[in-house]
Design a protein around this motif. Sequence first.
Motif, PDB file in Angstrom:
ATOM      1  N   VAL A  34     -16.687 -31.347 -14.361  1.00 10.33           N
ATOM      2  CA  VAL A  34     -16.711 -32.721 -13.870  1.00 10.33           C
ATOM      3  C   VAL A  34     -16.120 -33.645 -14.933  1.00 10.33           C
ATOM      4  N   ASN A  35     -15.270 -34.544 -14.510  1.00  9.34           N
ATOM      5  CA  ASN A  35     -14.577 -35.426 -15.453  1.00  9.34           C
ATOM      6  C   ASN A  35     -15.448 -36.644 -15.743  1.00  9.34           C
ATOM      7  N   GLY A  36     -16.064 -36.628 -16.890  1.00 14.72           N
ATOM      8  CA  GLY A  36     -16.902 -37.754 -17.274  1.00 14.72           C
ATOM      9  C   GLY A  36     -18.366 -37.408 -17.151  1.00 14.72           C
ATOM     10  N   ALA A  37     -18.955 -36.976 -18.245  1.00 12.85           N
ATOM     11  CA  ALA A  37     -20.359 -36.577 -18.216  1.00 12.85           C
ATOM     12  C   ALA A  37     -21.282 -37.760 -18.442  1.00 12.85           C
ATOM     13  N   SER A 307     -16.794 -36.999 -33.386  1.00 13.12           N
ATOM     14  CA  SER A 307     -16.204 -36.541 -32.121  1.00 13.12           C
ATOM     15  C   SER A 307     -15.344 -35.294 -32.288  1.00 13.12           C
ATOM     16  N   SER A 308     -14.607 -35.188 -33.400  1.00 12.13           N
ATOM     17  CA  SER A 308     -13.758 -34.009 -33.600  1.00 12.13           C
ATOM     18  C   SER A 308     -14.599 -32.766 -33.851  1.00 12.13           C
ATOM     19  N   LEU A 309     -15.693 -32.920 -34.597  1.00  8.90           N
ATOM     20  CA  LEU A 309     -16.592 -31.787 -34.830  1.00  8.90           C
ATOM     21  C   LEU A 309     -17.237 -31.345 -33.520  1.00  8.90           C
ATOM     22  N   LEU A 310     -17.629 -32.319 -32.722  1.00  8.31           N
ATOM     23  CA  LEU A 310     -18.302 -32.002 -31.468  1.00  8.31           C
ATOM     24  C   LEU A 310     -17.362 -31.291 -30.499  1.00  8.31           C
ATOM     25  N   ALA A 333     -18.400 -34.631 -25.445  1.00 10.09           N
ATOM     26  CA  ALA A 333     -16.970 -34.355 -25.617  1.00 10.09           C
ATOM     27  C   ALA A 333     -16.356 -33.807 -24.336  1.00 10.09           C
ATOM     28  N   ASN A 334     -17.152 -33.788 -23.262  1.00  9.47           N
ATOM     29  CA  ASN A 334     -16.726 -33.316 -21.945  1.00  9.47           C
ATOM     30  C   ASN A 334     -16.349 -31.832 -21.956  1.00  9.47           C
TER      31      ASN A 334
END
Length: 383
Positions: A34-37, A307-310, A333-334
């Motif tokens: 799903v696009n957008g959690a 965010s990059s780590l996640l 991070a979807n």
Amino acid sequence: MHTCPYCKSNNVEALKVKREMLIPAPLDKEYRHVNGAFATIRPVLCKDCNLCFNAQEYDQEALDLTCAFGYIKPTDNIGQDHYNKILDLIFKFVKKDDAVIEIGSKTGRLLQLMENAGYSNLTGYDPGAEFESSEHITCIKECFTTDLKDLKRQNCFISQNSLGFFNDLHDFFGFIHQKLNDGGYFIIENVRGHVPLAMQFWFLHMACYESIARDNGFNIVFAKDSEELDGYLHVVLQKRAQGQSYVPYFDDAKLKAMTLNFVQDINRDYLDAEHTDALNTILKTHDEIILWGTGSSAFRILDCADSSLLKNAKFFVVDSDASRKGKYFVSPANVAYEVHHISDLTSCNSKALIIGSSSEYAAEIKNAALKLKKDLENIFCVL
């Protein structure tokens, strides 16, 4: 400029914009990408009545979708302590033969515990109810609305985190007042408001209930908002008798202080700097990490990470609810991760654990995890 939907005042303050998990449960396979959690939340505080509302509008499809997914059940003794606290309140104010309606029963767990304790006239309303009627419980798989004109008078109503979905609080509390017997109680539990839930219209903190009680024919007879309740508040409203005057529960100084604390809480990040650093460290130093939890708290915690780590993290996601196995948790991070049952922990080689839970359940989960997997070395949790 926003206008308070409750008192129609323009004396309002926009608070920190948040984002929350759109669906507070893991998704079925067809929804795993799903696009957008998440959903955006725009809290606005009314400085006249102290109520805080969500200025973000959601479409009906999103609202219907959130109602279709299940909530966390207390399993393996995790979450039981939460129910014990509200049960103590019920035992104090409600007699065993009183007519009681719970608004938003979902799993039916509270009603079942009340039935086990000897309560005999119980009804639960929830369109997504995950329980069935029993000898002393009537399950109504519908929304509780103010259109239920034929509803008989009750001795008590109970709500756990359901009030935020009723747009017109005057209409709602007026209906509750009408359908309560004289001297009847409305027992309320909700997240303290500083943790705004997606899709809710109101974020109700303690100071709100002074205005609600005063304006709608109630007196507050019990109020508790403390660390002992781990992010929740308990309020008991009693229907005022005809001609009975309103009796303030809090003085003006206390109301002002509570509202200020609420604003400070809602404007701060979910994790402080120390916890955020610890979270990023565990993401940096482990190739695979166990994530215990698939609800809103897990989302909030991970949303504080870099965010990059996640985005590059590899999680082995587990939940104590066996019905969630095989579904998918969508991270901030979807990225979708398949959910395993906690019994599968023995097949995971990771020695790092992130407990995606509020402080209310974190200690119980930590103890359960260490019993299931004794080689855990690095555990992140918010206690």
